[in-house]
Scaffold this motif. Structure first.
Motif, PDB file in Angstrom:
ATOM      1  N   ASP A  68       0.860  -1.181   0.000  1.00 18.58           N
ATOM      2  CA  ASP A  68       0.000   0.000   0.000  1.00 18.58           C
ATOM      3  C   ASP A  68       0.898   1.233   0.000  1.00 18.58           C
ATOM      4  OD1 ASP A  68      -2.158   1.681   0.181  1.00 18.58           O
ATOM      5  OD2 ASP A  68      -2.860   0.987   2.144  1.00 18.58           O
ATOM      6  N   CYS A  69       0.418   2.291  -0.627  1.00 19.58           N
ATOM      7  CA  CYS A  69       1.142   3.560  -0.554  1.00 19.58           C
ATOM      8  C   CYS A  69       0.097   4.655  -0.494  1.00 19.58           C
ATOM      9  CB  CYS A  69       2.056   3.742  -1.758  1.00 19.58           C
ATOM     10  SG  CYS A  69       2.908   5.343  -1.742  1.00 19.58           S
ATOM     11  N   GLN A  70       0.033   5.347   0.627  1.00 21.66           N
ATOM     12  CA  GLN A  70      -0.941   6.433   0.766  1.00 21.66           C
ATOM     13  C   GLN A  70      -0.210   7.756   0.610  1.00 21.66           C
ATOM     14  OE1 GLN A  70      -2.993   6.110   4.505  1.00 21.66           O
ATOM     15  NE2 GLN A  70      -3.918   4.159   3.970  1.00 21.66           N
ATOM     16  N   VAL A  71      -0.798   8.628  -0.204  1.00 21.33           N
ATOM     17  CA  VAL A  71      -0.160   9.922  -0.431  1.00 21.33           C
ATOM     18  C   VAL A  71      -1.034  11.000   0.188  1.00 21.33           C
ATOM     19  CG1 VAL A  71       0.721  11.521  -2.177  1.00 21.33           C
ATOM     20  CG2 VAL A  71       0.782   9.051  -2.589  1.00 21.33           C
ATOM     21  N   LYS A  79       3.169   7.411   2.659  1.00 26.69           N
ATOM     22  CA  LYS A  79       3.327   6.359   3.660  1.00 26.69           C
ATOM     23  C   LYS A  79       3.251   5.011   2.964  1.00 26.69           C
ATOM     24  CE  LYS A  79       2.624   5.115   8.190  1.00 26.69           C
ATOM     25  NZ  LYS A  79       2.676   5.682   9.491  1.00 26.69           N
ATOM     26  N   TYR A  80       4.300   4.233   3.118  1.00 25.79           N
ATOM     27  CA  TYR A  80       4.383   2.940   2.446  1.00 25.79           C
ATOM     28  C   TYR A  80       4.126   1.808   3.416  1.00 25.79           C
ATOM     29  CZ  TYR A  80       6.843   5.223  -1.444  1.00 25.79           C
ATOM     30  OH  TYR A  80       7.187   6.009  -2.503  1.00 25.79           O
ATOM     31  N   LEU A  81       3.419   0.815   2.931  1.00 22.16           N
ATOM     32  CA  LEU A  81       3.336  -0.441   3.660  1.00 22.16           C
ATOM     33  C   LEU A  81       4.028  -1.485   2.795  1.00 22.16           C
ATOM     34  CD1 LEU A  81       1.985  -1.642   6.262  1.00 22.16           C
ATOM     35  CD2 LEU A  81       0.260  -2.557   4.729  1.00 22.16           C
ATOM     36  N   PHE A  82       5.096  -2.056   3.321  1.00 19.21           N
ATOM     37  CA  PHE A  82       5.877  -3.048   2.577  1.00 19.21           C
ATOM     38  C   PHE A  82       5.711  -4.423   3.199  1.00 19.21           C
ATOM     39  CE2 PHE A  82       8.847   0.719   1.926  1.00 19.21           C
ATOM     40  CZ  PHE A  82       8.539   0.893   0.582  1.00 19.21           C
ATOM     41  N   ALA A  83       5.733  -5.448   2.338  1.00 23.12           N
ATOM     42  CA  ALA A  83       5.789  -6.824   2.841  1.00 23.12           C
ATOM     43  C   ALA A  83       7.225  -7.312   2.732  1.00 23.12           C
ATOM     44  CB  ALA A  83       4.864  -7.718   2.024  1.00 23.12           C
TER      45      ALA A  83
END
Ligand code: SAH
Length: 346
Positions: A68-71, A79-83
Motif C-alpha cells: 500500500d502507498c498512501q499519499v 506512507k508505504y506499507l511493505f511486505a
C-alpha cells in the motif's frame, strides 16, 4: 543462500574472490545494488552470465513488496506499507519540505518496548529486520522520487538499538562512498533509551545524530509511559547521552511527546529544563498522536505552546515537530495496524 545486499563491501570482495572471481566484479555488483539501486542481476549489464548464474545459485536479492502507498493530499507525505520476504509487514514514511526530503524507516517488524502511546508495539515484535530490509526501504522510496533523499531517520517501527548489529551493517552500507553514499550527518537514530547500546554506538564515533525518546522529566512520569524506564533510570540515560556527545560532538535530540495531564504541565517543563540545561541539545515536542487502542490524549495547541515557551525562557532549543501526513495514519505503526486488523477482521 547469502543475503548479498546485506554484505559490507569488504565482505562482498571476500565472497566474490572465494568464488574465484576478480575483485572488481564485487565493485560492479556493489554499485548496481547500492548506487544504481537495481533489484536483480537481469538489470546488471556488465556482469557476465556465468557470474549471474553463480549468484542465482548461491545468493538472494532481498526485495520488498509494496502492499500500500498512501499519499497525503495536504503535504505530499507518502506512507508505504511493505511486505518482507516472509510476509511480515512494515512501514516507511517519505516526507519533503522545500529542499529537504527524508525517509523514516522501520528497524523491526513491530516492537517489544511497550510504550503506552505507540501503535507499533501493540502486537509485540515479530522480528528484527536485516540490513538489506532496512536498505530496501530507502532504495524503494528513492526509486519513486525525483529528488535525491537528503535524510534518513531510523524512527519508524521498532527499537533500532535492539537490533544493533544489523543497524551497524545498514549504516556501513548506506554511507559507503561506492554505494548510496549518504553522509553520516544526514542520519538520525532514534532510541527509547537503551543505555549500554547508546554507549556502544558512542564508541563507534560516528557523526550520526542520536535522538532519545525521553517523554518525561523524571523517572516517575517516564515509568507511566515507557516500560523501559524500569530498566534504565533518567540519570543513566543522561550520563550515556553526555558520553555520546563527548565521543561524537553531535548535538543530541530529545523527543518529547506531550500527553494531556500526564507530562505537559509547566512544572514538567521546568523540571525538564533543569535536567538538560547546559547540554548541547535540542528538544522536539510533539503532541501525542491519538491511537485508537490507547487512551492517552495529545496536549492542546495552547498547552504545547506554553510548554515550548517555558523551555525557551530557560534557554533550551526547542521546536514543535511539524505534523505531516496526519490524514494518512502518519503516526508510528498505524497503517500497519490497520492492515493487520483488516486481515484479522477485528
Ligand atoms: N524505538 C525508537 C524509534 C521508534 S518510535 C524510539 O523509541 O525512539 C519513534 C518516535 O515516535 C519515538 O519518539 C516515539 O516515542 C514516538 N511515538 C510513537 N508513538 C507515538 C504517538 N502515538 N504520538 C507521538 N509520538 C509517538
Amino acid at each position: 543462500m547469502v543475503d548479498i545486499k546485506s554484505l559490507r563491501r569488504e565482505e562482498l570482495y571476500n565472497f566474490i574472490e572465494e568464488k574465484g572471481e576478480k575483485r572488481y566484479r564485487a565493485d560492479q555488483l556493489f554499485s548496481w545494488m547500492h548506487e544504481k539501486l537495481k533489484e536483480s542481476t537481469d538489470e546488471m549489464s556488465n556482469i557476465p552470465k556465468s557470474l549471474k548464474e553463480l549468484i542465482g545459485r548461491e545468493a538472494e536479492f532481498i526485495t520488498l513488496k509494496t502492499v500500500d502507498c498512501q499519499v497525503s493530499s495536504r503535504d505530499g507525505t507518502r506512507k508505504y506499507l511493505f511486505a518482507l520476504p516472509d510476509g511480515n509487514l512494515i512501514e516507511s514514511v517519505y516526507m519533503e519540505y522545500h529542499d529537504w526530503s527524508s525517509i523514516c524507516i522501520s528497524s523491526q517488524a513491530g516492537c517489544s518496548m511497550g510504550c503506552r502511546f505507540c501503535a507499533s508495539t501493540l502486537g509485540g515484535c515479530k522480528r528484527s529486520l536485516t540490513a538489506s530490509e532496512m536498505l530496501e526501504q530507502v532504495y524503494r522510496v528513492q526509486r519513486d522520487s525525483e529528488k535525491r533523499l537528503s535524510n534518513v531517520v531510523i524512527m519508524g517501527s521498532g527499537e533500532p538499538l535492539d537490533n544493533y548489529d544489523n543497524l551497524l551493517r545498514f549504516l556501513d552500507i548506506l554511507t559507503d562512498e561506492k554505494g548510496f553514499n549518504l553522509g553520516e550527518r544526514h542520519i538520525t537514530v532514534s532510541t527509547c533509551g537503551l543505555v549500554p547500546e547508546i554507549r556502544r554506538l558512542a564508541d563507534e564515533k560516528r557523526a550520526i545524530t542520536l535522538a532519545v525518546s525521553l517523554h518525561a522529566p523524571n523517572d516517575e512520569v517516564r515509568k507511566k509511559l515507557m516500560p523501559v524506564a524500569e530498566r534504565y533510570s533518567m540519570k543513566e540515560i543522561m550520563d550515556a547521552v553526555r558520553y555520546y556527545y563527548d565521543k561524537t560532538g553531535r548535538r543530541i535530540t530529545f523527543e518529547y511527546a506531550l500527553s494531556e495531564g500526564i507530562n505537559d504541565s509547566l512544572s514538567h517543563a521546568e523540571e525538564l529544563s533543569g535536567l538538560i540545561k547546559g547540554m548541547n541539545c535540542h528538544v522536539n515536542l510533539i503532541p501525542v498522536n491519538p491511537v485508537k487502542e490507547r487512551k492517552l490524549k495529545g496536549s492542546s495547541p495552547s498547552a504545547t505552546a506554553a510548554f515550548k515557551s517555558k523551555l525557551e525562557k530557560n534557554g533550551i532549543n526547542v521546536t514543535i515537530r511539524r505534523e505531516m501526513g496526519r490524514d494518512i495514519d502518519g503516526a508510528c505503526g498505524q497503517l500497519r495496524r490497520k492492515h493487520l486488523e483488516a486481515d484479522l477482521h477485528v
